[in-house]
Design a protein around this motif. Structure first.
Motif, PDB file in Angstrom:
ATOM      1  N   MET A   1       0.828  -1.189   0.000  1.00 50.61           N
ATOM      2  CA  MET A   1       0.000   0.000   0.000  1.00 50.61           C
ATOM      3  C   MET A   1       0.876   1.257   0.000  1.00 50.61           C
ATOM      4  SD  MET A   1      -2.941  -1.216  -0.359  1.00 50.61           S
ATOM      5  CE  MET A   1      -3.916   0.234  -0.315  1.00 50.61           C
ATOM      6  N   HIS A   2       2.036   1.152   0.636  1.00 50.26           N
ATOM      7  CA  HIS A   2       2.933   2.308   0.665  1.00 50.26           C
ATOM      8  C   HIS A   2       3.334   2.717  -0.752  1.00 50.26           C
ATOM      9  CE1 HIS A   2       6.166   5.009   1.767  1.00 50.26           C
ATOM     10  NE2 HIS A   2       6.975   4.304   1.004  1.00 50.26           N
ATOM     11  N   ASN A  31     -17.986  -9.989   3.455  1.00 51.83           N
ATOM     12  CA  ASN A  31     -17.606 -10.964   4.482  1.00 51.83           C
ATOM     13  C   ASN A  31     -16.525 -11.929   4.009  1.00 51.83           C
ATOM     14  OD1 ASN A  31     -19.618  -9.972   6.255  1.00 51.83           O
ATOM     15  ND2 ASN A  31     -21.153 -11.147   5.145  1.00 51.83           N
ATOM     16  N   SER A  32     -15.806 -11.578   2.964  1.00 47.88           N
ATOM     17  CA  SER A  32     -14.835 -12.499   2.384  1.00 47.88           C
ATOM     18  C   SER A  32     -13.412 -12.024   2.628  1.00 47.88           C
ATOM     19  CB  SER A  32     -15.086 -12.616   0.877  1.00 47.88           C
ATOM     20  OG  SER A  32     -14.094 -13.410   0.276  1.00 47.88           O
ATOM     21  N   LEU A  33     -12.518 -12.963   2.900  1.00 46.29           N
ATOM     22  CA  LEU A  33     -11.112 -12.631   3.123  1.00 46.29           C
ATOM     23  C   LEU A  33     -10.429 -12.116   1.863  1.00 46.29           C
ATOM     24  CD1 LEU A  33     -10.035 -15.661   5.329  1.00 46.29           C
ATOM     25  CD2 LEU A  33     -10.609 -13.350   6.081  1.00 46.29           C
ATOM     26  N   ALA A  37      -8.290  -5.865   1.797  1.00 43.23           N
ATOM     27  CA  ALA A  37      -7.623  -4.604   1.467  1.00 43.23           C
ATOM     28  C   ALA A  37      -8.586  -3.566   0.903  1.00 43.23           C
ATOM     29  CB  ALA A  37      -6.502  -4.848   0.459  1.00 43.23           C
ATOM     30  N   LEU A  38      -9.836  -3.948   0.646  1.00 39.24           N
ATOM     31  CA  LEU A  38     -10.776  -3.025   0.016  1.00 39.24           C
ATOM     32  C   LEU A  38     -10.935  -1.708   0.770  1.00 39.24           C
ATOM     33  CD1 LEU A  38     -12.626  -2.552  -2.356  1.00 39.24           C
ATOM     34  CD2 LEU A  38     -14.442  -3.731  -1.109  1.00 39.24           C
ATOM     35  N   PRO A  39     -11.087  -1.698   2.094  1.00 41.11           N
ATOM     36  CA  PRO A  39     -11.201  -0.407   2.787  1.00 41.11           C
ATOM     37  C   PRO A  39      -9.971   0.490   2.589  1.00 41.11           C
ATOM     38  CG  PRO A  39     -11.906  -2.175   4.231  1.00 41.11           C
ATOM     39  CD  PRO A  39     -11.293  -2.818   3.012  1.00 41.11           C
ATOM     40  N   LEU A  40      -8.785  -0.108   2.558  1.00 42.33           N
ATOM     41  CA  LEU A  40      -7.572   0.699   2.349  1.00 42.33           C
ATOM     42  C   LEU A  40      -7.549   1.293   0.942  1.00 42.33           C
ATOM     43  CD1 LEU A  40      -4.975  -1.704   3.977  1.00 42.33           C
ATOM     44  CD2 LEU A  40      -5.878   0.408   4.930  1.00 42.33           C
TER      45      LEU A  40
END
Length: 46
Positions: A1-2, A31-33, A37-40
């Protein structure tokens, strides 16, 4: 992400595509692993 954030600060356009169509159609992505990263990514998009 950086590295993604660093590229965005340099005004690099980034397209990210991932997912499973069935998850998106049913809303199960919440609800899936696979989507941890979606919120980031959404935060970076803002």
């Amino acid at each position: 992400m950086h590295h993604v954030q660093s590229a965005l600060e340099r005004e690099v356009a980034i397209d990210i595509g991932w997912g499973r169509l069935r998850d998106l159609q049913t809303g199960e992505y919440k609800n899936s692993l696979y989507y941890d990263a979606l919120p980031l990514v959404e935060q970076l998009a803002r």
